[in-house]
Design a protein around this motif. Structure first.
Motif, PDB file in Angstrom:
ATOM      1  N   ASN A 143      20.123  10.534 -31.507  1.00  0.00           N
ATOM      2  CA  ASN A 143      21.504  10.713 -31.954  1.00  0.00           C
ATOM      3  C   ASN A 143      22.184   9.353 -32.075  1.00  0.00           C
ATOM      4  O   ASN A 143      21.558   8.310 -31.851  1.00  0.00           O
ATOM      5  CB  ASN A 143      22.272  11.646 -31.013  1.00  0.00           C
ATOM      6  CG  ASN A 143      22.300  11.120 -29.584  1.00  0.00           C
ATOM      7  OD1 ASN A 143      22.218   9.911 -29.350  1.00  0.00           O
ATOM      8  ND2 ASN A 143      22.427  12.023 -28.627  1.00  0.00           N
ATOM      9  N   LYS A 144      23.468   9.364 -32.389  1.00  0.00           N
ATOM     10  CA  LYS A 144      24.177   8.101 -32.641  1.00  0.00           C
ATOM     11  C   LYS A 144      24.306   7.237 -31.387  1.00  0.00           C
ATOM     12  O   LYS A 144      24.558   6.027 -31.466  1.00  0.00           O
ATOM     13  CB  LYS A 144      25.555   8.389 -33.216  1.00  0.00           C
ATOM     14  CG  LYS A 144      26.465   9.196 -32.299  1.00  0.00           C
ATOM     15  CD  LYS A 144      27.802   9.453 -32.962  1.00  0.00           C
ATOM     16  CE  LYS A 144      28.726  10.264 -32.040  1.00  0.00           C
ATOM     17  NZ  LYS A 144      30.044  10.516 -32.690  1.00  0.00           N
ATOM     18  N   ASP A 145      24.128   7.866 -30.208  1.00  0.00           N
ATOM     19  CA  ASP A 145      24.191   7.112 -28.956  1.00  0.00           C
ATOM     20  C   ASP A 145      22.836   6.573 -28.529  1.00  0.00           C
ATOM     21  O   ASP A 145      22.716   5.920 -27.485  1.00  0.00           O
ATOM     22  CB  ASP A 145      24.756   8.002 -27.848  1.00  0.00           C
ATOM     23  CG  ASP A 145      26.190   8.439 -28.133  1.00  0.00           C
ATOM     24  OD1 ASP A 145      26.963   7.598 -28.632  1.00  0.00           O
ATOM     25  OD2 ASP A 145      26.520   9.610 -27.861  1.00  0.00           O
ATOM     26  N   GLY A 146      21.802   6.867 -29.329  1.00  0.00           N
ATOM     27  CA  GLY A 146      20.473   6.379 -29.021  1.00  0.00           C
ATOM     28  C   GLY A 146      19.667   7.272 -28.116  1.00  0.00           C
ATOM     29  O   GLY A 146      18.573   6.901 -27.678  1.00  0.00           O
ATOM     30  N   ASP A 147      20.196   8.470 -27.837  1.00  0.00           N
ATOM     31  CA  ASP A 147      19.470   9.415 -26.991  1.00  0.00           C
ATOM     32  C   ASP A 147      18.568  10.314 -27.830  1.00  0.00           C
ATOM     33  O   ASP A 147      18.896  10.657 -28.972  1.00  0.00           O
ATOM     34  CB  ASP A 147      20.456  10.284 -26.203  1.00  0.00           C
ATOM     35  CG  ASP A 147      21.331   9.470 -25.271  1.00  0.00           C
ATOM     36  OD1 ASP A 147      20.821   8.504 -24.688  1.00  0.00           O
ATOM     37  OD2 ASP A 147      22.536   9.792 -25.149  1.00  0.00           O
ATOM     38  N   GLN A 148      17.455  10.713 -27.255  1.00  0.00           N
ATOM     39  CA  GLN A 148      16.529  11.596 -27.973  1.00  0.00           C
ATOM     40  C   GLN A 148      17.164  12.961 -28.206  1.00  0.00           C
ATOM     41  O   GLN A 148      17.677  13.583 -27.287  1.00  0.00           O
ATOM     42  CB  GLN A 148      15.238  11.756 -27.163  1.00  0.00           C
ATOM     43  CG  GLN A 148      14.213  12.673 -27.810  1.00  0.00           C
ATOM     44  CD  GLN A 148      12.926  12.758 -27.024  1.00  0.00           C
ATOM     45  OE1 GLN A 148      12.433  11.761 -26.510  1.00  0.00           O
ATOM     46  NE2 GLN A 148      12.373  13.953 -26.912  1.00  0.00           N
ATOM     47  N   ARG A 149      17.120  13.404 -29.474  1.00  0.00           N
ATOM     48  CA  ARG A 149      17.656  14.730 -29.783  1.00  0.00           C
ATOM     49  C   ARG A 149      16.586  15.690 -30.288  1.00  0.00           C
ATOM     50  O   ARG A 149      16.760  16.899 -30.237  1.00  0.00           O
ATOM     51  CB  ARG A 149      18.775  14.631 -30.821  1.00  0.00           C
ATOM     52  CG  ARG A 149      18.355  14.088 -32.176  1.00  0.00           C
ATOM     53  CD  ARG A 149      19.514  14.089 -33.153  1.00  0.00           C
ATOM     54  NE  ARG A 149      19.165  13.522 -34.446  1.00  0.00           N
ATOM     55  CZ  ARG A 149      18.574  14.205 -35.423  1.00  0.00           C
ATOM     56  NH1 ARG A 149      18.252  15.479 -35.251  1.00  0.00           N
ATOM     57  NH2 ARG A 149      18.289  13.621 -36.580  1.00  0.00           N
ATOM     58  N   ALA A 150      15.473  15.153 -30.779  1.00  0.00           N
ATOM     59  CA  ALA A 150      14.397  16.006 -31.289  1.00  0.00           C
ATOM     60  C   ALA A 150      13.139  15.173 -31.482  1.00  0.00           C
ATOM     61  O   ALA A 150      13.174  13.938 -31.438  1.00  0.00           O
ATOM     62  CB  ALA A 150      14.803  16.649 -32.612  1.00  0.00           C
ATOM     63  N   VAL A 151      12.026  15.890 -31.691  1.00  0.00           N
ATOM     64  CA  VAL A 151      10.741  15.238 -31.954  1.00  0.00           C
ATOM     65  C   VAL A 151      10.090  15.930 -33.148  1.00  0.00           C
ATOM     66  O   VAL A 151      10.040  17.157 -33.200  1.00  0.00           O
ATOM     67  CB  VAL A 151       9.805  15.312 -30.728  1.00  0.00           C
ATOM     68  CG1 VAL A 151       8.417  14.764 -31.085  1.00  0.00           C
ATOM     69  CG2 VAL A 151      10.380  14.542 -29.559  1.00  0.00           C
ATOM     70  N   ASN A 152       9.622  15.146 -34.085  1.00  0.00           N
ATOM     71  CA  ASN A 152       8.824  15.682 -35.192  1.00  0.00           C
ATOM     72  C   ASN A 152       7.354  15.352 -34.955  1.00  0.00           C
ATOM     73  O   ASN A 152       7.016  14.227 -34.573  1.00  0.00           O
ATOM     74  CB  ASN A 152       9.254  15.088 -36.537  1.00  0.00           C
ATOM     75  CG  ASN A 152      10.464  15.793 -37.126  1.00  0.00           C
ATOM     76  OD1 ASN A 152      10.879  16.851 -36.650  1.00  0.00           O
ATOM     77  ND2 ASN A 152      11.043  15.210 -38.158  1.00  0.00           N
ATOM     78  N   ILE A 153       6.503  16.360 -35.184  1.00  0.00           N
ATOM     79  CA  ILE A 153       5.065  16.185 -35.060  1.00  0.00           C
ATOM     80  C   ILE A 153       4.442  16.237 -36.451  1.00  0.00           C
ATOM     81  O   ILE A 153       4.758  17.125 -37.247  1.00  0.00           O
ATOM     82  CB  ILE A 153       4.447  17.289 -34.181  1.00  0.00           C
ATOM     83  CG1 ILE A 153       5.071  17.274 -32.780  1.00  0.00           C
ATOM     84  CG2 ILE A 153       2.931  17.136 -34.104  1.00  0.00           C
ATOM     85  CD1 ILE A 153       4.780  16.023 -31.977  1.00  0.00           C
ATOM     86  N   TYR A 154       3.551  15.295 -36.733  1.00  0.00           N
ATOM     87  CA  TYR A 154       2.888  15.225 -38.033  1.00  0.00           C
ATOM     88  C   TYR A 154       1.371  15.304 -37.853  1.00  0.00           C
ATOM     89  O   TYR A 154       0.819  14.774 -36.889  1.00  0.00           O
ATOM     90  CB  TYR A 154       3.214  13.911 -38.752  1.00  0.00           C
ATOM     91  CG  TYR A 154       4.687  13.673 -38.986  1.00  0.00           C
ATOM     92  CD1 TYR A 154       5.323  14.165 -40.123  1.00  0.00           C
ATOM     93  CD2 TYR A 154       5.440  12.960 -38.062  1.00  0.00           C
ATOM     94  CE1 TYR A 154       6.672  13.949 -40.341  1.00  0.00           C
ATOM     95  CE2 TYR A 154       6.801  12.742 -38.268  1.00  0.00           C
ATOM     96  CZ  TYR A 154       7.406  13.237 -39.406  1.00  0.00           C
ATOM     97  OH  TYR A 154       8.755  13.031 -39.609  1.00  0.00           O
ATOM     98  N   ILE A 155       0.722  15.973 -38.788  1.00  0.00           N
ATOM     99  CA  ILE A 155      -0.733  15.911 -38.894  1.00  0.00           C
ATOM    100  C   ILE A 155      -1.041  15.449 -40.314  1.00  0.00           C
ATOM    101  O   ILE A 155      -0.907  16.209 -41.270  1.00  0.00           O
ATOM    102  CB  ILE A 155      -1.408  17.263 -38.600  1.00  0.00           C
ATOM    103  CG1 ILE A 155      -0.967  17.804 -37.238  1.00  0.00           C
ATOM    104  CG2 ILE A 155      -2.926  17.107 -38.644  1.00  0.00           C
ATOM    105  CD1 ILE A 155      -1.574  19.149 -36.891  1.00  0.00           C
ATOM    106  N   SER A 156      -1.429  14.202 -40.432  1.00  0.00           N
ATOM    107  CA  SER A 156      -1.582  13.575 -41.755  1.00  0.00           C
ATOM    108  C   SER A 156      -3.048  13.560 -42.173  1.00  0.00           C
ATOM    109  O   SER A 156      -3.689  12.504 -42.239  1.00  0.00           O
ATOM    110  CB  SER A 156      -1.009  12.157 -41.726  1.00  0.00           C
ATOM    111  OG  SER A 156       0.344  12.169 -41.332  1.00  0.00           O
TER     112      SER A 156
END
Length: 221
Positions: A143-156
């Motif tokens: 987020n704008k404060d630099g805190d983790q808000r979510a995680v995206n997982i990729y399989i490329s």
């Protein structure tokens, strides 16, 4: 100029999974669908080549330990490095097996790898974990404060669109995790994407199979 060296495999390398139950066809399919490549050698012989960065040497040793456990033979790991720099760059193995002929016939179409339902449905959870350790990654969204808000997982895995949809359907039907299609910029290949909620489901499916050095790919802390 590239110089090839040799190393010994660590016999005690393992993950939390019990390797006594490894399915032969599933293992070969997963290794081939992922980072592996199959090539013909001689009239009717095929081999699987696994080629990794030297940073993934531990992972390649793990693959060798699976092959040895299932097929009773331990592939020789070869190390390549730049002659002038004397710095290790790549590590690779080659493995021969009669079943690779049939995998090659279905996996390669006009010289390109594709995925079909018949093959991918034979891949089990251990095989899925290999695909993820090959090409899985995560991105932390803040987020704008630099805190983790979510995680995206990729399989490329970098397959065409049809193959990517087949993979998405297989993962949902077999493991209950919903991915979506992600386009790779300026390329005709696609990757699989999911967010935090589905990523935690994926973690529950694969955590027992990941080797320690690659557990970070499914870390949500």
């Amino acid at each position: 100029m590239m110089v090839v060296g040799q190393i010994n495999i660590f016999k005690n390398l393992h993950c939390k999974y019990n390797m006594k139950t490894v399915n032969k066809k599933s293992l070969l399919l997963a290794l081939s669908i992922g980072d592996g490549s199959i090539a013909k050698s001689g009239k009717d012989s095929y081999y699987l080549e696994l080629n990794h960065s030297i940073k993934q040497l531990e992972y390649l040793k793990y693959k060798c330990s699976l092959i040895e456990k299932v097929f009773g033979t331990s592939p020789e790991i070869k190390i390549s490095y730049a002659d002038r720099e004397k710095v290790f760059k790549r590590c690779r193995i080659r493995f021969y097996h009669p079943y690779l002929k049939f995998i090659y016939r279905d996996l390669y179409v006009n010289g390109k790898k594709v995925v079909n339902e018949q093959q991918i449905n034979k891949v089990d959870a251990l095989g899925f974990s290999l695909l993820f350790m090959d090409d899985g990654s995560r991105t932390i969204l803040k987020n704008k404060d630099g805190d983790q808000r979510a995680v995206n997982i990729y399989i490329s895995l970098m397959y065409d669109l049809r193959s990517t949809y087949i993979l998405i359907r297989w993962i949902f039907d077999k493991f209950g995790v919903q991915f979506r299609v992600g386009k790779v910029s300026k390329k005709d290949y696609y990757r699989l994407v999911c967010g935090t909620i589905e990523g935690r489901k994926l973690q529950a499916v694969l955590s027992a199979y990941l080797i320690p050095s690659l557990e970070y790919k499914l870390c949500f802390n």
